[in-house]
Design a protein around this motif. Structure first.
Motif, PDB file in Angstrom:
ATOM      1  N   GLY A 270       0.783  -1.181   0.036  1.00 41.34           N
ATOM      2  CA  GLY A 270       0.034  -0.034  -0.120  1.00 41.34           C
ATOM      3  C   GLY A 270       0.915   1.587  -0.069  1.00 41.34           C
ATOM      4  N   GLY A 271       0.274   2.461   0.201  1.00 37.54           N
ATOM      5  CA  GLY A 271       1.013   3.899   0.466  1.00 37.54           C
ATOM      6  C   GLY A 271       0.939   4.255  -0.959  1.00 37.54           C
ATOM      7  N   LEU A 272       1.686   5.502  -1.027  1.00 38.94           N
ATOM      8  CA  LEU A 272       1.636   6.482  -1.973  1.00 38.94           C
ATOM      9  C   LEU A 272       2.640   5.992  -3.182  1.00 38.94           C
ATOM     10  CD1 LEU A 272       0.762   9.343  -2.927  1.00 38.94           C
ATOM     11  CD2 LEU A 272       2.701  10.350  -1.948  1.00 38.94           C
ATOM     12  N   VAL A 273       2.270   6.147  -4.277  1.00 41.44           N
ATOM     13  CA  VAL A 273       3.032   5.670  -5.710  1.00 41.44           C
ATOM     14  C   VAL A 273       3.469   7.186  -6.308  1.00 41.44           C
ATOM     15  CG1 VAL A 273       3.140   4.749  -7.931  1.00 41.44           C
ATOM     16  CG2 VAL A 273       2.268   3.592  -5.832  1.00 41.44           C
ATOM     17  N   ALA A 274       2.417   7.931  -6.498  1.00 39.02           N
ATOM     18  CA  ALA A 274       2.841   9.351  -7.179  1.00 39.02           C
ATOM     19  C   ALA A 274       1.558  10.255  -6.828  1.00 39.02           C
ATOM     20  CB  ALA A 274       3.172   9.210  -8.480  1.00 39.02           C
ATOM     21  N   THR A 275       2.085  11.580  -6.977  1.00 31.26           N
ATOM     22  CA  THR A 275       0.737  12.421  -7.013  1.00 31.26           C
ATOM     23  C   THR A 275       0.761  13.081  -8.327  1.00 31.26           C
ATOM     24  OG1 THR A 275       2.184  14.137  -6.383  1.00 31.26           O
ATOM     25  CG2 THR A 275       0.964  12.910  -4.671  1.00 31.26           C
ATOM     26  N   TYR A 276      -0.397  13.789  -8.714  1.00 24.32           N
ATOM     27  CA  TYR A 276      -0.395  14.383  -9.943  1.00 24.32           C
ATOM     28  C   TYR A 276      -1.446  15.586  -9.847  1.00 24.32           C
ATOM     29  CZ  TYR A 276      -4.536  11.534 -11.075  1.00 24.32           C
ATOM     30  OH  TYR A 276      -5.574  10.946 -11.073  1.00 24.32           O
ATOM     31  N   ASP A 277      -1.378  16.394 -10.866  1.00 28.27           N
ATOM     32  CA  ASP A 277      -2.314  17.529 -10.684  1.00 28.27           C
ATOM     33  C   ASP A 277      -2.942  17.574 -12.320  1.00 28.27           C
ATOM     34  OD1 ASP A 277      -0.893  20.192 -12.545  1.00 28.27           O
ATOM     35  OD2 ASP A 277       0.472  18.743 -11.263  1.00 28.27           O
ATOM     36  N   VAL A 278      -4.379  17.685 -12.232  1.00 30.63           N
ATOM     37  CA  VAL A 278      -5.084  17.854 -13.280  1.00 30.63           C
ATOM     38  C   VAL A 278      -6.282  19.169 -13.261  1.00 30.63           C
ATOM     39  CG1 VAL A 278      -7.019  16.741 -14.926  1.00 30.63           C
ATOM     40  CG2 VAL A 278      -4.992  15.452 -14.060  1.00 30.63           C
ATOM     41  N   ASP A 279      -5.804  20.085 -14.154  1.00 25.40           N
ATOM     42  CA  ASP A 279      -6.794  21.162 -13.950  1.00 25.40           C
ATOM     43  C   ASP A 279      -6.589  22.086 -12.764  1.00 25.40           C
ATOM     44  OD1 ASP A 279      -7.700  20.414 -16.677  1.00 25.40           O
ATOM     45  OD2 ASP A 279      -9.509  19.749 -15.779  1.00 25.40           O
TER      46      ASP A 279
END
Length: 399
Positions: A270-279
């Motif tokens: 589990g846990g974070l793989v990546a973050t991203y921003d859209v709009d």
């Protein structure tokens, strides 16, 4: 740099600056991209949303307006849209005709038109065949790994970017479909000859596992097409418990982000793989719980490791799950979204960027390995073996 004809999106010469977006895989042009979790990559592209920030909405409107005006003047809407994207400065923006977009979708589903060979450009500019798919037209013609490709349809290919050579091999999606002939000039030692083969509809084999003579297991992933994430998890689970593993991502040009996240779940609990921003909206990608977090792991990368493969590499590195070995990765960390244009073509324009769990941006910088080695040197696997041996001892040391 190496390329493979199965993923290269055919581009007509008229595409001008858009040719720079073709790297050896249709996947880098947008799919890291239109394959966000919760989005069906096969669904019909919509128009840009009114909620998009003004700058992004304006870029889409400019491209759509250019396409509409070209249609009204009896000109090509695709060419006009490509020029608008080029003027916008969107490095990863791309325009596809309706047929090209359908072929892109097929490629992401693991189907493609080609002759079934992979190639790379040597330092002296020669194009060398690096692999031939079993049962493919190239294999039936007797072409072998190590052969030199001298020409395609009478055009010499020495010195050309391998991506351009691959695109010629694939041909135009509309004018040169499966069944059309392509003439290859080849050389093997002192023998030079010409072979005519016919393009065929083939399927990909993006995940392979091999165990070397000393027991080292290498799990090679060439792209993240549909179903690859689960294939990685199943392949990793078959490796004996506690045994070290090399995750070979060299030349992996990316693909479906959701598949890369599933692959990460093989090695993370589990846990974070990546973050991203859209709009402008921040979102996060998480691994599923239950992955093997104790197996010694080395990720092998190079300058051809792109996009979704970089996302996976960054997650394993940031979370201390793998030692990354090789050379700096390509640096494709942007998000594209598809939208339909007048005339039926599709625009994929950049709307955001990915970041690794520690917040590092990938676009334009890539991932720096923990240990830099020449990834093309056969000794790279020997170095990986040494690293795994050390990791195995650490795992077995008492606390």
């Amino acid at each position: 740099m190496s390329g493979r004809d199965l993923f290269c999106q055919p581009r007509r010469a008229r595409h001008g600056a858009a040719l720079t977006l073709v790297f050896a895989s249709v996947l880098v042009a947008g799919a890291a991209t239109g394959s966000l979790p919760g989005a069906d990559r096969k669904s019909e592209p919509g128009t840009a949303r009114s909620a998009a920030p003004a700058g992004q909405q304006a870029r889409h409107d400019d491209v759509a307006r250019a396409a509409a005006e070209a249609m009204a003047d009896g000109k090509s809407p695709v060419e006009a849209a490509e020029r608008a994207v080029s003027r916008s400065g969107d490095r990863w923006g791309a325009i596809y005709s309706q047929g090209e977009y359908e072929e892109l979708e097929d490629a992401l589903d693991g189907r493609y038109t080609g002759v079934g060979l992979s190639a790379r450009r040597e330092r002296d500019g020669r194009i060398e065949v690096t692999g031939v798919r079993s049962g493919s037209p190239a294999a039936d013609a007797g072409i072998r790994e190590g052969d030199r490709l001298r020409s395609v349809d009478g055009e010499r290919v020495d010195g050309r970017p391998v991506t351009e050579v691959v695109s010629i091999l694939r041909g135009d999606a509309e004018a040169e479909p499966a069944g059309t002939a392509v003439r290859l000039g080849l050389e093997r030692g002192t023998r030079a000859w010409t072979e005519t083969v016919r393009r065929a509809r083939l399927s990909t084999d993006p995940v392979t596992v091999r165990t070397l003579a000393d027991g080292l297991t290498v799990l090679k992933v060439t792209s993240f097409t549909k179903g690859v994430g689960e294939q990685v998890r199943e392949a990793a689970a078959r490796v004996p418990s506690g045994a070290g593993l090399v995750l070979d991502l060299r030349g992996n040009s990316g693909g479906l982000v959701a598949e890369a996240v599933t692959a990460a779940s093989a090695f993370l609990d589990g846990g974070l793989v990546a973050t991203y921003d859209v709009d402008g909206e921040q979102r996060a990608l998480h691994a599923e719980p239950g992955g093997d977090t104790t197996r010694p792991l080395v990720a092998l990368v190079d300058g051809g490791t792109m996009s979704a493969a970089e996302l996976l590499t960054g997650a394993l590195q940031d979370r201390g799950r793998a030692v990354v070995l090789g050379s700096r990765t390509f640096g494709k960390g942007s998000v594209q979204m598809p939208s339909r244009l007048p005339g039926g073509s599709v625009a994929e324009l950049t709307v955001g960027h990915y970041r690794t769990p520690s917040g590092r941006g990938v676009d334009g910088t890539g991932i720096t390995p923990d240990l830099e080695v020449d990834p093309a040197d056969p000794a790279a696997l020997e170095r990986a073996r040494t690293v795994l041996s050390g990791l195995g001892r650490e795992a077995n040391d008492p606390a």
